[in-house]
Design an enzyme around this catalytic site. Structure first.
Site: not given
Ligand SMILES: *Cc1c(COP(=O)(O)O)cnc(C)c1O
Length: 397
Positions: A91, A113, A381
């Site tokens: 991220k 968000e 990930s």
């Protein structure tokens, strides 16, 4: 944003994507698109991004040959180690990129968000690192479920704003963030967390995440002297997947997208059984873009479900919807049981505890090794520390 149709300008991926937003979002989106269009060719901007990727995020991440998993599956398997990025997942590649764009645009405030809190934390990290005021919209239900990440965000200096509308979860938090942005874009950047939403978000987020694929391509050529037969990635909104796929779209490499296949038991008609928009969704507009979404016959968005919070989104980025329709990306699913199998297997075979999201990709390879070819890459990930309580509580583990 349902009900207030309105605008439709490019850029699209086939018929997917676009910009279906209220009038009030037109200006911030156009300003962002043109700033990004300029910055992505600007050497000074790119070298600043490189600097933070290297010295703050810890890139490049290794492409690791998984020898025991390879033996288990009877073929060569490499792991792209996004679990080693600062913050524990891919991220930060996106939040760093967008925060630097916001800086260049003269913004002083970031909003975001978050569902489970992972993107909120990655935004709070760059907010602190680059000195922004940071506010994160989070559904009340999620705040209750994810106390640790709420504490992390606050520790990092961000405010968490409870969202009480709708189902009080991720999709409602996205709507609130767009509403805030349309009123405050003079000083505020909306840092969207995945390769979804209206143009330019899907393109910009893909570009920032494609550092994963660029490194992977160089690393596999160095290690094996050839491209892989397949690349496997999990898909929530689709940012880690499109990020590793992007530099391979023109090549003869099978691109396998693993979505959350659910628990495999019936749910109410307000609830989808899974988080598998590419596999089970139908065309519709969600968060400003035409894409594949989980909806009922009347166009009401269903609540998605996954054991992995990051895969629990009722839509998917428009570029993946397009690539799946073209047959360039193969949509597949792994249910909770397969994900837990992947979680345990990678921990015990390789000494790497993957995020439950990434464990869907690992589990899929254990279940269907034949479609991987002789040389495959799995995108890990993120790391699994955040998921230990969930896994411990699971009866079948
Ligand atoms: C958020 C998250 C995902 C899902 O998001 P994408 O945009 O689909 O990549 C997957 N894995 C991890 C570890 C995450 O934190």
């Amino acid at each position: 944003m349902s009900g207030q149709i309105v605008y439709d300008i490019n850029t699209k991926f086939g018929k997917y994507g676009g910009r279906f937003v209220p009038e009030t979002l037109r200006q911030p989106l156009e300003e962002l698109a043109s700033a990004y269009e300029h910055l992505k060719h600007n050497d000074k901007f790119l070298s600043e991004y490189d600097f933070f990727l290297r010295d703050f995020a810890g890139r490049p991440t290794p492409l690791y040959f998984a020898k025991s998993l390879s033996r288990e599956l009877g073929r060569k398997i490499y792991l792209k180690r996004e679990d080693l990025v600062h913050g524990g997942a891919h991220k930060l590649n996106n939040t760093l990129g967008q925060a630097l764009v916001a800086k260049q645009m003269g913004k002083t405030r970031l909003i975001a968000e978050t569902g489970a809190g992972q993107h909120g934390v990655a935004t709070a990290i760059v907010g602190a690192c680059l000195s922004f005021e940071t506010q994160v919209y989070m559904g009340e239900v999620d705040i209750e479920r994810q106390k640790m990440n709420v504490f992390r965000m606050e520790l990092l200096g961000a405010d968490v704003i409870p969202v009480r509308s709708g189902s009080r979860t991720l999709k409602d938090a996205i709507n609130e963030a767009f509403r805030d942005w349309s009123a405050n874009y003079e000083n505020t950047h909306y840092l969207l967390g995945t390769a979804a939403g209206p143009h330019p978000f899907p393109t910009m987020v893909r570009d920032f995440q494609s550092i994963i694929g660029k490194e992977t391509r160089e690393q596999i050529l160095r290690a094996e002297g050839r491209l892989p037969d397949s690349i496997v990635a999990c898909v929530g909104g689709g940012s880690n997947a499109i990020g590793i796929y992007a530099p391979f779209l023109q090549d003869k490499v099978e691109l396998i997208a693993v979505e959350a296949g659910g628990q495999g038991i019936g749910k109410t008609n307000k609830t989808a059984e899974n988080g598998a928009s590419l596999n089970c969704g139908t065309n519709g507009i969600l968060h400003g873009a035409l894409t594949k979404i989980l909806q009922d016959p009347y166009g009401q968005i269903l609540e998605s479900y996954s054991i992995a919070a990051g895969l629990d989104y009722p839509g998917v980025g428009p570029e993946l919807a397009y690539l799946a329709e073209m047959g360039r990306v193969q949509p597949t699913m792994a249910d909770d049981k397969i994900a837990l199998k992947g979680f345990k297997a990678l921990s015990q075979l390789e000494g790497i505890i993957p995020a439950l999201e990434s464990a869907h990709a690992v589990g899929y390879t254990l279940d269907s090794p034949e479609i991987l070819g002789d040389l495959a890459i799995i995108n890990i990930s993120g790391r699994g520390d955040k998921d230990l309580a969930t896994v411990m509580a699971h009866e079948n583990f």
